[in-house]
Design an enzyme around this catalytic site. Structure first.
Site, mmCIF file in Angstrom:
data_model
loop_
_atom_site.group_PDB
_atom_site.id
_atom_site.type_symbol
_atom_site.label_atom_id
_atom_site.label_comp_id
_atom_site.label_asym_id
_atom_site.label_seq_id
_atom_site.Cartn_x
_atom_site.Cartn_y
_atom_site.Cartn_z
ATOM 1 N N ASN A 124 0.854 -1.119 -0.004
ATOM 2 C CA ASN A 124 0.021 -0.014 0.076
ATOM 3 C C ASN A 124 0.828 1.177 -0.023
ATOM 4 O O ASN A 124 0.441 2.299 -0.399
ATOM 5 C CB ASN A 124 -1.095 -0.040 1.033
ATOM 6 C CG ASN A 124 -0.413 -0.033 2.603
ATOM 7 O OD1 ASN A 124 0.533 -0.892 2.491
ATOM 8 N ND2 ASN A 124 -1.028 0.244 3.470
ATOM 9 N N SER A 169 -0.087 -7.504 7.160
ATOM 10 C CA SER A 169 -1.401 -7.878 7.823
ATOM 11 C C SER A 169 -1.023 -8.691 9.141
ATOM 12 O O SER A 169 0.256 -8.839 9.397
ATOM 13 C CB SER A 169 -2.074 -8.788 6.997
ATOM 14 O OG SER A 169 -1.404 -10.122 6.594
ATOM 15 N N GLU A 226 4.635 -3.689 12.267
ATOM 16 C CA GLU A 226 3.677 -2.505 11.974
ATOM 17 C C GLU A 226 2.443 -3.183 11.353
ATOM 18 O O GLU A 226 2.761 -3.795 10.042
ATOM 19 C CB GLU A 226 4.149 -1.740 11.117
ATOM 20 C CG GLU A 226 5.014 -0.444 12.068
ATOM 21 C CD GLU A 226 4.487 -0.075 13.519
ATOM 22 O OE1 GLU A 226 3.326 -0.112 13.675
ATOM 23 O OE2 GLU A 226 5.281 0.301 14.291
ATOM 24 N N CYS A 232 -3.117 1.753 6.691
ATOM 25 C CA CYS A 232 -3.310 0.977 8.025
ATOM 26 C C CYS A 232 -4.002 1.965 9.102
ATOM 27 O O CYS A 232 -4.646 1.898 10.031
ATOM 28 C CB CYS A 232 -1.996 0.455 8.489
ATOM 29 S SG CYS A 232 -0.715 1.689 8.158
ATOM 30 N N GLU A 241 8.654 2.996 14.646
ATOM 31 C CA GLU A 241 9.639 3.449 13.260
ATOM 32 C C GLU A 241 9.605 4.888 13.143
ATOM 33 O O GLU A 241 8.794 5.658 13.876
ATOM 34 C CB GLU A 241 8.592 2.924 12.043
ATOM 35 C CG GLU A 241 8.798 1.329 12.026
ATOM 36 C CD GLU A 241 8.421 0.784 10.658
ATOM 37 O OE1 GLU A 241 9.249 0.658 9.934
ATOM 38 O OE2 GLU A 241 7.176 0.533 10.312
HETATM 39 P P1 NDP Z 1 0.650 -9.764 3.976
HETATM 40 O O1 NDP Z 1 0.696 -9.513 5.319
HETATM 41 O O2 NDP Z 1 0.541 -11.187 3.587
HETATM 42 O O3 NDP Z 1 2.150 -9.287 3.033
HETATM 43 C C1 NDP Z 1 3.020 -8.155 3.500
HETATM 44 C C2 NDP Z 1 4.381 -8.441 3.069
HETATM 45 O O4 NDP Z 1 4.797 -9.697 3.920
HETATM 46 C C3 NDP Z 1 4.516 -9.022 1.628
HETATM 47 O O5 NDP Z 1 5.951 -8.369 1.258
HETATM 48 C C4 NDP Z 1 4.339 -10.262 1.742
HETATM 49 O O6 NDP Z 1 4.990 -10.964 0.436
HETATM 50 C C5 NDP Z 1 5.100 -10.751 2.956
HETATM 51 N N1 NDP Z 1 4.702 -12.022 3.175
HETATM 52 C C6 NDP Z 1 3.687 -12.811 3.151
HETATM 53 N N2 NDP Z 1 3.756 -13.959 3.820
HETATM 54 C C7 NDP Z 1 5.207 -14.038 4.362
HETATM 55 C C8 NDP Z 1 5.665 -15.131 5.118
HETATM 56 N N3 NDP Z 1 5.042 -16.112 5.492
HETATM 57 N N4 NDP Z 1 6.737 -14.631 5.635
HETATM 58 C C9 NDP Z 1 7.475 -13.643 5.360
HETATM 59 N N5 NDP Z 1 6.707 -12.626 4.519
HETATM 60 C C10 NDP Z 1 5.503 -12.671 4.160
HETATM 61 O O7 NDP Z 1 -0.506 -8.554 3.392
HETATM 62 P P2 NDP Z 1 -0.938 -8.571 1.755
HETATM 63 O O8 NDP Z 1 -0.096 -7.656 0.889
HETATM 64 O O9 NDP Z 1 -0.828 -9.884 1.212
HETATM 65 O O10 NDP Z 1 -2.158 -8.052 2.084
HETATM 66 C C11 NDP Z 1 -3.476 -8.907 2.792
HETATM 67 C C12 NDP Z 1 -4.092 -8.076 3.527
HETATM 68 O O11 NDP Z 1 -3.301 -7.590 4.703
HETATM 69 C C13 NDP Z 1 -4.677 -6.971 3.117
HETATM 70 O O12 NDP Z 1 -5.849 -7.274 2.604
HETATM 71 C C14 NDP Z 1 -4.953 -5.891 4.328
HETATM 72 O O13 NDP Z 1 -5.965 -6.504 4.749
HETATM 73 C C15 NDP Z 1 -3.657 -6.275 5.267
HETATM 74 N N6 NDP Z 1 -2.682 -5.382 4.962
HETATM 75 C C16 NDP Z 1 -2.384 -4.237 5.807
HETATM 76 C C17 NDP Z 1 -1.297 -3.523 5.962
HETATM 77 C C18 NDP Z 1 -1.205 -2.665 6.679
HETATM 78 O O14 NDP Z 1 -0.253 -1.934 6.640
HETATM 79 N N7 NDP Z 1 -1.796 -2.672 8.071
HETATM 80 C C19 NDP Z 1 -0.457 -3.467 4.531
HETATM 81 C C20 NDP Z 1 -0.727 -4.509 3.628
HETATM 82 C C21 NDP Z 1 -1.760 -5.182 3.775
HETATM 83 P P3 NDP Z 1 4.161 -11.075 -0.819
HETATM 84 O O15 NDP Z 1 4.807 -10.265 -1.614
HETATM 85 O O16 NDP Z 1 4.117 -12.443 -1.216
HETATM 86 O O17 NDP Z 1 2.614 -10.490 -0.835
#
Ligand code: NDP
Length: 478
Positions: A148, A225, A246, A280, A458
């Site tokens: 995001n 997430s 975060e 977020c 952060e």
């Molecule tokens: P994720 O938490 O799944 O992903 C965030 C980052 O972590 C990405 O780079 C992702 O890689 C990586 N990741 C995923 N799985 C693992 C793992 N097992 N070990 C280490 N790193 C990992 O969020 P998404 O981007 O998939 O979004 C899913 C949901 O999360 C959204 O619908 C939203 O609800 C929430 N979200 C919340 C945010 C916030 O700031 N609060 C920000 C983004 C999402 P990859 O490139 O494969 O996705």
């Protein structure tokens, strides 16, 4: 055009690639970004480890000059980088321009911080001894970032990591590798020594997992997430690595009966729906005193109706598309859940068709909701907000705090007394008075409480807590 990964100071091609698609126009491919193989991630970790001793010993001036140069180039290319960001993530061009500017400011801020790494010198409680407390770099930091904020979040993790003398391996979200790649290119050309900064694009379950579990990574900083963050915490803690998380929010915005209604509507509209609600810090729970509920809903629905949902790069667009199909499915699913729970959908919540095929959704406002509904307990992460009516300020504060999250909160009021009470008693890491819950400064700490965050804050000078380790030296006076 294909894009390789930056490993040990060289651009190294992968075996397959991520196709970066424009959410405003799914026929538009932004670029192909190579995925790093397991061996290439290994190589990046070795390179970072090898680079660390020399980088940790560089003078503050060397690190300051490099970071400043990076900030200067980002600023100079602001328009072009904003276009890339809007094209791959879907936030409007104005929002993307703001984000790119922010990334530049962060590099410039930490360029200066490299010159003032904190330390202390105290007298000992014993005679003839001095005590010196210094902050030293940690080593290799694994950075895992979400989709995001495709350039600001990589920037606010990378800049302090480098300023305090650490080496970095960055894994950006697969959905938005373009902005991270552009940042890596700028860092590389700024003249960072080989291995100090490495970019490894790939799946979280593969590349991210490796950064979390590999002993060559001393600390992991993650934004994303809650479920992913919790899993990372468990795995990193098992091997004793330092972790900073975060995660999500279910941020309350309280609107009191004495509020200036124009301010309340403006603040709610911005906090809940700008950047397509994909922040977020978004205000997803609008907690409104009954006395002004009707007036507030009328004002907000009117303001929402004026929004233009369309191509992120089209002039006049105020809300861009949702980031991808799976996020859109999630948002629409929650709209159904809200209806099933008995919430009234005041407007929006449906998929929209535009000239180009993209993930467009009408901003949704639920009214007549209760705080125990799933739409008010779970992070939706889209253009969906709920109004929760309360009888008075005390109930508003109780509802604001009745959540497993604690990232940000806000209050709209003209009462100094209630604003002060709210600031003191709300259980969030950040609190806004007459301002949207989203939108923060870069020189002060960012982070939350409860399920929203873990570990040190952060940004700002507080970033030193995570990116340095403390040493206490006792020295016999000669
Ligand atoms: P994720 O938490 O799944 O992903 C965030 C980052 O972590 C990405 O780079 C992702 O890689 C990586 N990741 C995923 N799985 C693992 C793992 N097992 N070990 C280490 N790193 C990992 O969020 P998404 O981007 O998939 O979004 C899913 C949901 O999360 C959204 O619908 C939203 O609800 C929430 N979200 C919340 C945010 C916030 O700031 N609060 C920000 C983004 C999402 P990859 O490139 O494969 O996705």
């Amino acid at each position: 055009m294909t894009h390789a990964n930056l490993i040990g100071g060289e651009w190294i091609r992968g075996n397959d690639a991520v196709i970066d698609v424009n959410p405003s126009d799914t026929a538009d491919v932004v670029g192909e970004y190579d995925r790093a193989s397991a061996e290439q991630v290994d190589h990046a970790l070795d390179a970072a480890r090898q680079a660390f001793p020399a980088w940790a010993r560089t003078t503050p001036q060397v690190r300051a000059d490099l970071l400043d140069k990076v900030g200067t180039e980002i600023l100079a290319r602001r328009g072009e980088l904003a276009d890339l960001l809007a094209r791959e993530e879907g936030k409007t061009l104005a929002e993307a321009t703001g984000e790119v500017g922010r990334a530049a400011q962060i590099f410039k801020f930490f360029a200066a911080e490299a010159l003032r790494v904190p330390g202390e010198r105290l007298g000992s409680v014993r005679p003839g001894i001095d005590v010196e407390i210094t902050r030293e770099p940690i080593g290799v930091i694994g950075l895992i970032t979400p989709w995001n904020f495709p350039i600001a979040i990589p920037a606010w993790k990378t800049a302090p990591a480098l300023a305090y003398g650490n080496c970095v391996v960055l894994k950006p979200a697969e959905l938005v590798p373009g902005s991270a790649w552009a940042l890596a290119d700028i860092l590389h050309r700024a003249g960072l020594p080989a291995g100090v900064f490495n970019l490894v694009v790939g799946r979280g379950s593969v590349v991210g997992e490796k950064l979390v579990s590999d002993p060559r990574v001393d600390a992991v900083s993650f934004t994303g997430s809650v479920p992913t963050g919790r899993g990372i915490l468990e795995r990193a803690a098992r091997r004793g690595a330092k972790v900073q998380l975060e995660m999500g929010g279910k941020n309350p915005l309280v609107v009191l009966a004495d509020a200036d209604m124009d301010t309340a509507v403006r603040v709610a509209l911005d906090g809940a729906f700008f950047q397509t609600g994909q922040r977020c810090t978004a205000s997803s729970r609008l907690i409104v005193e009954q006395a002004v509920e009707e007036k507030f809903i009328a004002g907000l629905t009117e303001a929402i109706r004026k929004q233009v949902v369309d191509d992120a790069r089209k002039q006049g667009t105020t809300i861009g598309p949702v980031v991808d199909q799976s996020q859109l499915d999630q948002d629409l699913r929650y709209v159904d859940i809200g209806k099933q729970e008995g919430a009234k959908l005041a407007l929006g919540g449906e998929r929209l068709n535009r000239e180009k095929s993209g993930f467009y959704m009408a901003p949704a406002l639920f009214t007549g909701t209760r705080n125990d509904m799933r739409i008010n307990r779970e992070e939706i992460f889209g253009p969906v907000a709920s109004v929760i009516a309360v009888k008075d300020y005390d109930e508003a504060l109780a509802v604001a705090n009745d959540t497993s999250f604690g990232l940000c909160s806000g209050i709209v009021t003209t009462s100094l007394k209630k604003a002060a009470h709210f600031r003191r008693n709300v259980e969030t890491g950040m609190v806004m008075v007459n301002l949207p819950t989203a939108g923060v400064d870069y020189h002060v700490p960012f982070g939350g409480r409860k399920g929203s965050s873990y570990g040190p804050r952060e940004q700002g000078r507080y970033a030193a807590e995570f990116y340095t380790q403390v040493k206490t030296a006792y020295v016999m006076q000669s």
